[in-house]
Structures are given as C-alpha cells and as structure tokens.
Write an enzyme that holds these catalytic residues in place. Structure first.
Site, mmCIF file in Angstrom:
data_model
loop_
_atom_site.group_PDB
_atom_site.id
_atom_site.type_symbol
_atom_site.label_atom_id
_atom_site.label_comp_id
_atom_site.label_asym_id
_atom_site.label_seq_id
_atom_site.Cartn_x
_atom_site.Cartn_y
_atom_site.Cartn_z
ATOM 1 N N THR A 13 0.861 -1.179 0.000
ATOM 2 C CA THR A 13 0.000 0.000 0.000
ATOM 3 C C THR A 13 0.896 1.227 0.000
ATOM 4 O O THR A 13 2.009 1.189 0.522
ATOM 5 C CB THR A 13 -0.889 0.029 1.252
ATOM 6 O OG1 THR A 13 -0.030 0.040 2.391
ATOM 7 C CG2 THR A 13 -1.793 -1.169 1.302
ATOM 8 N N GLU A 73 -5.841 -3.331 -1.412
ATOM 9 C CA GLU A 73 -6.349 -4.470 -0.649
ATOM 10 C C GLU A 73 -7.562 -5.130 -1.307
ATOM 11 O O GLU A 73 -8.002 -6.201 -0.870
ATOM 12 C CB GLU A 73 -6.763 -4.014 0.761
ATOM 13 C CG GLU A 73 -5.613 -3.564 1.648
ATOM 14 C CD GLU A 73 -5.257 -2.085 1.488
ATOM 15 O OE1 GLU A 73 -5.593 -1.498 0.435
ATOM 16 O OE2 GLU A 73 -4.664 -1.521 2.422
ATOM 17 N N LYS A 94 -13.055 17.925 11.191
ATOM 18 C CA LYS A 94 -14.025 18.001 12.282
ATOM 19 C C LYS A 94 -13.975 19.412 12.865
ATOM 20 O O LYS A 94 -13.006 19.796 13.519
ATOM 21 C CB LYS A 94 -13.695 16.983 13.370
ATOM 22 C CG LYS A 94 -14.772 16.929 14.450
ATOM 23 C CD LYS A 94 -14.806 15.595 15.183
ATOM 24 C CE LYS A 94 -16.157 15.413 15.863
ATOM 25 N NZ LYS A 94 -16.269 14.113 16.522
ATOM 26 N N TRP A 148 -18.890 17.625 10.799
ATOM 27 C CA TRP A 148 -17.942 17.151 9.799
ATOM 28 C C TRP A 148 -18.009 17.968 8.509
ATOM 29 O O TRP A 148 -19.072 18.353 8.066
ATOM 30 C CB TRP A 148 -18.225 15.687 9.451
ATOM 31 C CG TRP A 148 -18.019 14.754 10.601
ATOM 32 C CD1 TRP A 148 -18.982 14.194 11.375
ATOM 33 C CD2 TRP A 148 -16.770 14.288 11.122
ATOM 34 N NE1 TRP A 148 -18.413 13.396 12.343
ATOM 35 C CE2 TRP A 148 -17.046 13.430 12.213
ATOM 36 C CE3 TRP A 148 -15.431 14.510 10.765
ATOM 37 C CZ2 TRP A 148 -16.051 12.801 12.942
ATOM 38 C CZ3 TRP A 148 -14.442 13.876 11.498
ATOM 39 C CH2 TRP A 148 -14.750 13.029 12.589
#
Lengths: 535, 535
Positions: free
Chosen positions: B183, B327, B437, B442
């Site tokens: 990754t 993944e 945040k 949000w």
C-alpha cells in the site's frame, strides 16, 4: 493468509439485487396477455419466504427440488431459493414424454416438484406410470390448486405466505451441488449433469463479460431459451446479481406476442435458438425493427447465414452465436469480433465471425483431436472431435453413466465435429452423428441446411443421412416452404452447386413437409426425421 | 464428482491469448517517441522464455521476483511469466523514496529485481542503504546493461534469449501466492498485500464484465495507471486473456504524447486517476476529441464534478468512476447507470451515478457502519466506515501487520467514510483521516475540493484540516491556478456558499501554489500538505 477465502456459493450473489437494485423490475408475460411485474426487493423477500417454506417441508440438505415450469418470476424464485438452502434445483424438461419424465424424476430421486398449473395433466401421466413414488411434495405455482387427480397438491402462494422474508445466509461449501439438468438425450436415456455452487457462480460472473452475454446494470434481458434448458443459458444467474431488468415470456412461443413484449419492455439483450429468431423475424420486420435491442444471442444450433444477414441488414441487430451444452453450464464460446477487425466490412465479419461458434471464453479450454487422439492445427481446414474443459464443465454424469464422454486426461468429449479457424474461432461442422459419410468423404448437414435456408421459398430445412448401398450414406433434404411457395429438388441442387457444394455432395432426394419437427428445446429433431425416413 | 475442479491459477488464462488472439497487438510507447509493437504470439513465446530463465536462475517456488519498472511489454511478460512458474511477482512503486524502497525490498525478502534502465540510479541509492543484501539477481529490462555501480547486473534480453518458447503448464494450487503489492502508505510504513492465483483469476474474469471495465476482444485498452499500482487495476490480467489490444505508455506522463498515442492506437478504454484526466483534457480538446474512446475509467480519488461534465459535454466521453484499493485487487465498485435510468437526462445521471463511487461488483459485499459498529441504512444521508469483503479482498497484510484493518467478523476496514445512496451507489465522503471536524460537525474535504475546482481560474485544489483552538479543526484551501489567472479567498468563499456549503464550513485560509504535490500514484499528497501547513 492473504486473500479472503470466501466460498463461491449463491449467497455471495443473492444479496446483491435487493440491496443495490431494489427497484429494478422483473416482468413476466403470461399466455393470457397479463404481465406480472415486481421489483428485485419483492423477488428477494419471496425467494427467502420460499427458503423458509422448503425448511418447513422437512426436506434434507442435498435433496432434489424439481421444477416443471415455464419461464416466470416464480421459477426465478426457485432458481435462488432452492440452492440457497443447500438443496438441489432440478429443472425438468416439460417437452419430455411422460415416459422420459418418469425415468428422470425417479433417476434424480426428486423429493418435491414445483409445477405450473397447465402442466398438471402431464404430471398426472407421470403419476399414472409410478413416476412420483419418491416425491413427497407437489406444489402448484399459483394461488390455488386446480382440479387434479394428483393427491396432496399444495399451492405455492399458500406455502410461502406469511413466512419471514429474511433468511440467514448459509455457509455452503462451494463444491456442494446446486442444480441438476438432464441432457435432452438425442441418443440413449437422458443423463444428469450436476452443477455445483462454484461452477454456477463462476459462470454467472463470466457470463456478464463483454466477451460473453455482455449484460450489465443498464440492460433489460429476455431469455427466450427455457429455464428448464441449461439454466436458460445461465442468464437468470447473471442478470439477477448484475441488476439487469429481467423479462420472461411464460408458456409456449407466440411470435407476435414475443415481439410485442420485447418492444414494450424495451429489451436490450435476448437469447434463444435459431428457430426462435426465424419465427419472429417477420414480426420484427412488420414492426419496423426493435431499436433498443443491442444484440441477440443465438445458440443451440448453428443459425443459417441468411438469418444472420437478414437481422444485420434489415434490423441492424447483430446475431451473436453462442456455443455450449448442458455439460458446459452452458456458455463455452461466443462469436464477438476482434479488435483487428475494426475496419472490416460486414460481409467479411459475417464470414469470419458471425457464422462461427465463437471464441472460447477465458476459463474454457478447447482442443480438436483427430481419430488417433492427436490435437489438430487450427488452420481453418483440419476437422476433429471437439473437447472442452474448465471450471464450469462437467467431469461426469449423475451415477457415473456415460463415462465414455470424458477422457482420461480430463476433457469432456462434446460429440461435435469442429474446425479451428486461424483467427481462433471454432466452427462446429456438425454433430458427430449428423455428419454424412458419403463415398468415404464427409458432408456437413449444417452447412447444407444453412445454404438451403437462403432460398427465399424455403422457411426451414434439415438435412439427414440416409443409408445408401453404393455410397454408404447420402444426404436427404427435408424442407418446409414459405406459405404459397413450392420448391423442387432441381432448384435446390442448382442453388447448392452455385453456393460451392461439389457435385457428389448434392442431395438426390427431397421431402417437403409442413414444418420440420422440433425437439423439446426448439432444435430441429433429426432423430424423428431419421426414424421417419431411414428405412 | 460433478463439475471439473479446475484450479483457478494463471495457467487457466495464460494460453488464451496466443491460441485465440495470436495476431492481436501489444504496443508500448517509450519516452523517446519510439513505439514497440508485437503480437500476443510473440508475447507468449517471450513470457515462456522468461519462465525458463527464472528456473535457470535457481529461484525457489514462492520466492519473490520484483519489478521496478514503468508500464511496458516486458513488464507484461513478468506479470504472467513470474506467477506461471509458482514464484511471486512483487511490483515495486518507483515513486517511493530510497528509504521506503529499502524497507519494502527487505521486508518482502525479494530475491530478484527486474529494473528499467532509467531507474538504475534509484536502485543504486537503495543499494547504498543496504537494501539489496538479500537480492541475488538484478536484471535490467533492455538489451544491454548500462553503466552502473551495481554489481552483477544482467540484461533481460540476454537472459531470455535462446531459451525454449514453450513451458509446460504447472499444477499450481489456486490459493498459492501470485503477487505482492505494498500500500502506498499515507500513514505509517507500507504494508504488503499478497494476491493469490485464485483472487487474481476471479478478478480478471469479473473485471471484463459490462458492470466493471467492460472490455472484450473488440477493445484496445490503455492503462495509464501504473503497473506497480494495484496491478494497473488488474487491466493487464483481464485484457490479455480476453484478447483486447493493449497499449502502454512507458515513462513519466507527457500529456501531449499520451493523447497522441490514444488517437494513433485507437484506444477504446483507458484507466487512470483524476489528475491524469485533468492534465490531458486540454490536449483532447485541441485535437477535437477522441472519437474511438468509448469510456474512461477514473479512480484512486473522486474526480471533480466539473471534470466529469467537461468530458461528457465537450468530448462525449463518459468518465466512469472506479473505487477500490490495493487491498481489494482493486476493483470493488464502478459507477455505471442502471436500466431504470434509461430516460434520465445527463444532468440527473451525473448527480445520481457519475459523481458516485459506484455499484459494488457482484462478488464484493459492502457494509457501512457507525461508530458503534452497527450497519447504517443506505438512505443517502447516514455516514459511516466503509467495510468490504469478497474473494478478491485481502484478509491480512504480509507478516500480519495492521491487523486492526480487519474485523473479527471477516471484513476489511477501508478507512474511507461512505454514504450509501437509496439507488445502491456508494458515495465516498472522504478518507477517515481527511475529514475535517469543526465545532463538532464534519466537513468533507473531497466535496469542497470538487466545488472549488469548478471555478474557471482554478487548475487544482486540495483541502486539508489545520488545528484550531476554538473549532478543533478548520479547512485550509490549497490552490493551483490556471496560467495567467489569480484567485482570492473571498472569491472561493463566495463560490462555495453559492454551491450550497454552510457559512460555518467556509474556509478562512488559502494557500496558492504552483502545483499541488502528488503521491507516487498521482493523487494529491495531503500528507505533504499537512506537513507544510499544520504547524
């Protein structure tokens, strides 16, 4: 530990339609003209109610639940509901004789049968022959039970009504059996092919490919091929998780109604045998085409070139040949053109692609072998027995019958005689048993039929071998003419010679009939023709 | 005994291209403008020569063979040649720092590295850090070995020359490892994902679907996404057996050259990150479009709406969003429209489909969970952690690192915050770590970037959170303007407010820069931006 070892079973795909395509429709037209319509959310609720109902009947895991039914939304519920409980769906061929049905039901050891109301009389005949002795549950696919001499029949709607519409997913081994389908048995007794969860899930995913049926969430599909015939070519197992709208035409074929349904529901992809597309061509023409139809899948027999050309030229619809068998799940090859052919004209593509049985799907391997068992070159000329293998190809029949159909080195013998083209397309020359051996040389009955059907006065043609003292076998042409037309042997011989057939190949006998007899799945019934004319 | 238990390994697919597509081409453009061209018959011969060469090197089954290479035909040979011998292909990310490469090569325990000539200097730096201690073979992908301080380097062409071009198929267990990809590591050290033969074969078949990349034998495909990044989204493993022509652009991105290549080779489907399609849009416009391009696959980050609209409106090219991760092999969802939307206008389809991350592919299951771990409704509003599972999703990282990324009940935690739409499309609100945040509420950085990039004077925009004493975090806008343009904070605030953002969400700080820094795979590098501005 690396990637998840998620089993390839129906539960991997079942949840897709209700979650991601809850408002996509499934439409079923019944013979009375009524169209039943519901969504994938409805479908999934009812399929899960059926799962609970099967549990309530007390059927054991692995036991066979048969269907004797036309294409419909209830049949689709059984397609998913039966295997999701770990039981095995056995699709009975409603065109079989009561004798063959009796044999098949007993051979499969069916425990329950879901039957369409109009097929109860057929089942009564099976019952009279003792075919239902092992069957514990008869369920008629409707609201109520019509009058019948069969004992203890219940109604599908009553059976599932009130049951919970959610069923906990089961952890089914991917190589557990999922379905059972008998080959139509042109020779000998029907033999059972057992599909596994793994083979069906792999086939469902592979079939959505651009190289296969090319169906996705934007499509509306119609399997004209019956759901009792090789899982309707796998279309319902693909269309459901991929979120294509599904359309079913229930009951016997009615060309005008079928074309009207395709237009009204805006079908983009449909699948059926060549005789279907022959039957409906005039209807499509009368309607001025079907502009939303992207392509037709055509298999089960080789479509005549004239049919391919007519659909392309008059309707702008590509007729994509599909080749496969009950033993191959069934998709093995499809005739899509290649990138190298982008600038070819239609005539050339018809020659090299559309008149061929296709390119093998990745996953399916093919081999063409001569009489000594050696692989022949794909040179466009060498002919031999077609063998296939792959993860959705059978390795045996139920009860290990017909073991000669499988080689020691792991291939299935298709019984087809094939030629591999240098472009990689496979050409089915004939069924081994339909090839005509005359004077030590071979004549392809399929090639000859295709040529004869190009004559405007011919509606249908089938060619069979008849015994001949001098030449061993000779071709006999069976012809059905178009209304108001006549045709002679001379006219056919003349046309065949101009189409490239050698003089010694030309037939010397013709039989004109009203219609060519068909098998249960709509193919020309050469067994019946041979029985009639061989003597 | 029912269906063949053919293992799902690379040998199931490898033989397809040479047998059925022997004359279909693979074209590679090199940075000097030279285009190398050969056929799948050539490809298969050379890939099998490579298999023999790997055997001759004495590498054991399961040992890692790495590539440090741009996209090219030789890289394609390694894609198939390495796993077909039972060894594991490790695609090294050439954008990693020498330190990270050193870590990754040692962590993977690579035994051999195939490296492009221009990347030898990078490997020299790795060598200087002791990164090649376990590596026994260095092979430069070319005819000869350029000058280098690395010891014992051999040339790929010399290595494979003269070896037999046929290699006997190996019976590889389907759950044996096939590949390894790390990754990109936006947090912490890179972690290794191990692909199996089974997961890659399943992904290869699923990716050709009409619901996925929609590529078949008629296509010509160009993965702009690098082959070191999640297997170029799996395109080479799909295109090869399905017989699509493949085009590679080797070396760093050159927008004009890329567009010229797409036109010259008549590409029908291409795949890349949004920044690629931003970079080449002006070139496509200058050329008056690319009429043979059917669709573009766009993933790795959410493309701004303005980009989607520009391609559709000005070029008639649908930009199909793709969502996935290293993944997930990587294809997990793609944004194709549904049958129910056939009569919708483009505006409505853009809103409901093209601006979404897509419909999960059959085989992939998704769940969105709130902070308590409960599944949230797919109502277009409820937001939560996106979890996925399926047969081509990782269940662990190499060495069992990062175990927190996998739940006890068998799901992979993506780290993305998502919303499920009632139509079944998943919307990626943000990476969990990029969500801002502010005052207990949000703000989606991706939404804000997409809106800012609609301004004509803005070329690129990235939004990051900066710490704030009063509000906890506040958005900071990083902007690169178009040549000759300027932009102010007020102009952006004004535009965002008119685009529907609440006043409290509006940014109060702007940073104008020449270009937004990018990660090794071409995404905006928010880690670098945070490092620059967070203090």
């Amino acid at each position: 530990m690396a990637m998840m070892e998620t089993p390839l079973n129906t539960w991997l795909l079942f949840g897709h339609a209700p979650r991601y395509f809850p408002d996509t429709e499934v439409a079923t037209r019944f013979p009375d003209g009524h169209v039943h319509r519901y969504t994938y959310a409805d479908f999934a609720r009812r399929a899960q109610q059926l799962m609970h109902a099967l549990d309530a009947l007390g059927l054991e895991p692995g036991e066979r639940v048969a269907t004797l039914a036309w294409n419909s939304y209830r049949h689709l519920e059984a397609y998913w509901g039966v295997p999701c409980t770990g039981r095995v769906l056995h699709t009975l061929n409603l065109r079989l004789s009561p004798e063959d049905l009796t044999y098949v039901i007993r051979h499969a050891d069916d425990r329950a049968i879901l039957v369409d109301p109009d097929l109860l009389p057929l089942l009564e005949k099976v019952h009279a022959r003792g075919g239902l002795e092992g069957v514990r549950h008869l369920v008629v696919l409707g609201d109520t039970v019509p009058e019948t001499t069969l004992p203890g029949v219940s109604a599908y709607e009553e059976l599932i009504a009130g049951r919970p519409s959610a069923y906990p997913p089961r952890d089914i081994d991917e190589i557990a059996p999922l379905g059972l389908c008998y080959t139509s048995g042109t020779t000998g007794r029907p033999k059972g092919v057992v599909y596994t969860h793994r083979s069906t899930v792999l086939h469902a995913i592979a079939a959505s490919s651009q190289a296969a049926m090319a169906i996705g969430p934007g499509d509306c599909v119609l399997p004209v091929v019956p759901m009792f015939h090789a899982n309707a070519w796998g279309m319902p197992y693909t269309a459901t998780p991929y979120g294509a709208k599904q359309v079913f035409s229930s009951g016997p074929l009615d060309p005008a109604a079928l074309v009207e349904l395709m237009a009204a529901e805006r079908v983009t992809v449909a699948a059926g045998v060549p005789t279907i597309w022959m039957s409906v061509a005039d209807e499509i023409e009368a309607r001025g085409g079907l502009p939303e139809l992207r392509h037709l899948l055509c298999g089960g027999a080789r479509p005549p070139r004239s049919l391919i050309e007519r659909y392309r030229r008059d309707f702008g619809i590509p007729l994509i040949q599909v080749w496969g068998m009950t033993e191959t799940s069934p998709l093995a090859s499809l005739a899509w053109p290649k990138e190298r052919m982008r600038d070819w004209d239609e005539q050339r593509i018809t020659d090299a692609v559309r008149t061929r049985a296709g390119l093998p799907l990745p996953g399916v391997q093919m081999d063409i072998r001569d009489e000594e068992g050696n692989s022949v070159a794909w040179d466009g000329e060498s002919m031999g027995d077609l063998l296939v293998r792959g993860p959705w190809v059978a390795n045996s029949y139920l009860g290990d019958e017909g073991a000669a159909g499988f080689t020691e080195d792991g291939w299935f013998r298709t019984g087809d005689i094939a030629i591999g083209s240098p472009h990689g397309y496979v050409v089915i020359a004939d069924r081994a048993k339909d090839l005509i051996k005359s004077g030590g040389e071979w004549i392809s009955s399929v090639d000859m039929e295709s040529a004869v059907m190009a004559l405007p006065e011919v509606a249908e043609a089938a060619v069979i071998a008849v015994p001949d003292d001098r030449w061993q076998e000779r071709p006999l042409i069976c012809v059905a003419t178009r209304p108001g037309s006549t045709v002679t042997l001379d006219r056919i011989r003349d046309h065949l010679e101009r189409s490239g057939f050698a003089r010694w190949q030309l037939p010397d006998r013709i039989e004109v009939m009203e219609a060519i007899p068909r098998t249960g799945v709509g193919k020309f019934d050469k067994k019946a023709l041979r029985a009639r004319f061989d003597s």
